[in-house]
Design a protein around this motif. Structure first.
Motif: not given
Length: 303
Positions: A210-217
């Motif tokens: 969630m923090l490193t893959h989804v959130l940046p997008n």
């Protein structure tokens, strides 16, 4: 230098340079921010230094009126405080509350939205129903209720010391559903994409996904929403202070200055409320126009 050159030639800055409204709004916002942050060094006077106040200077008109003086270009209030200095210090408080409340709402909304969108099912349903219920009430009413409950729970002698943080908490709590719903919607789209599925297969924990893959997008919509919400947070603080339940009188914001000047509006001393009101309008309008430009600039459909 190459990085700066690439940034200057990017699509985002090209859109900024070719949009006069965005340029003017950025200049106005920059003037407001510099004036607010640099108030202790830039303001002609310290309007909250009681030893420097002189009641003989009370109700001096602006410099362009008869009996006005360049020593007080925006005039003085009922206590002899220089209005220009009071506006700069007041904008400092308003900006601090607006930025802090928006940051708090952003963090809370992102956390709730990521969990709801990624987990789905009952967790998503419960969290989003809570957000839906809160969205049925106007934000200012929620902020008033939270502010009242917090003041009732705190000892009376601590009210003035914690009033600023209570207002930040009240506004932040009232605004988090907007961020949560935006993040949740984007997370629902991202969680089924190949890069997320690949991360699950190799054993990366849900929190890290969630923090490193989804959130940046999902940062693009969040940036636009945060910019627009900043203006709303500043207005909410001004409304609370105008109603007398915001920041303490020892740390007056623009809303407090408008409330004080409202008592003299019809007695001829219009500048005590008009100038703080214009400063509030300029600050909020410039931020909102920048948010509108950023929303259009980051929308691929409009390119």
């Amino acid at each position: 230098m190459n990085a700066i050159s690439r940034l200057w030639d990017s699509d985002l800055f090209w859109s900024f340079r070719t949009t006069p409204t965005a340029v003017v709004s950025a200049v106005v916002a920059l003037i407001c921010i510099v004036g607010a942050i640099g108030a202790p060094g830039l303001a002609p006077y310290n309007p909250f230094d009681l030893a420097s106040l002189d009641l003989m200077d009370a109700f001096n008109p602006p410099f362009f009126m008869e009996e006005g003086s360049l020593a007080h270009p925006f005039g003085t209030d009922d206590q002899g405080r220089d209005m220009l200095s009071a506006i700069m210090y007041g904008a400092r408080v308003s900006l601090f509350v607006g930025v802090s409340a928006t940051a708090f709402a952003l963090l809370l909304g992102v956390l709730v939205g990521l969990i709801a969108g990624y987990a789905g099912g009952a967790v998503d349903a419960v969290l989003m129903r809570i957000a839906d219920i809160q969205l049925t009430f106007p934000s200012i009413l929620v902020a008033l209720m939270v502010d009242g409950v917090a003041r009732a729970a705190l000892p009376r002698e601590m009210h003035d010391h914690l009033a600023l943080y209570v207002v930040i908490f009240a506004i932040g709590v009232s605004d988090w559903p907007r961020f949560a719903r935006t993040v949740r919607g984007s997370t629902l789209v991202e969680r089924n994409k190949e890069y997320v599925l690949a991360a699950r297969v190799i054993g990366i924990t849900p929190a890290r996904i969630m923090l490193t893959h989804v959130l940046p997008n999902v940062l693009g919509p969040l940036l636009v929403l945060a910019t627009l919400n900043l203006g709303l947070a500043i207005l909410s603080e001004a409304t609370l202070s105008f109603l007398g339940v915001g920041v303490p009188p020892t740390q007056p914001s623009l809303g407090t200055l408008i409330r004080i000047g409202n008592d003299f509006l019809f007695s001829g001393e219009w500048w005590i409320t008009i100038f703080p009101g214009l400063a509030l309008v300029a600050m909020v309008l410039s931020v909102n126009l920048l948010g509108d430009w950023l929303r259009d600039a980051l929308n691929p459909r409009l390119r």
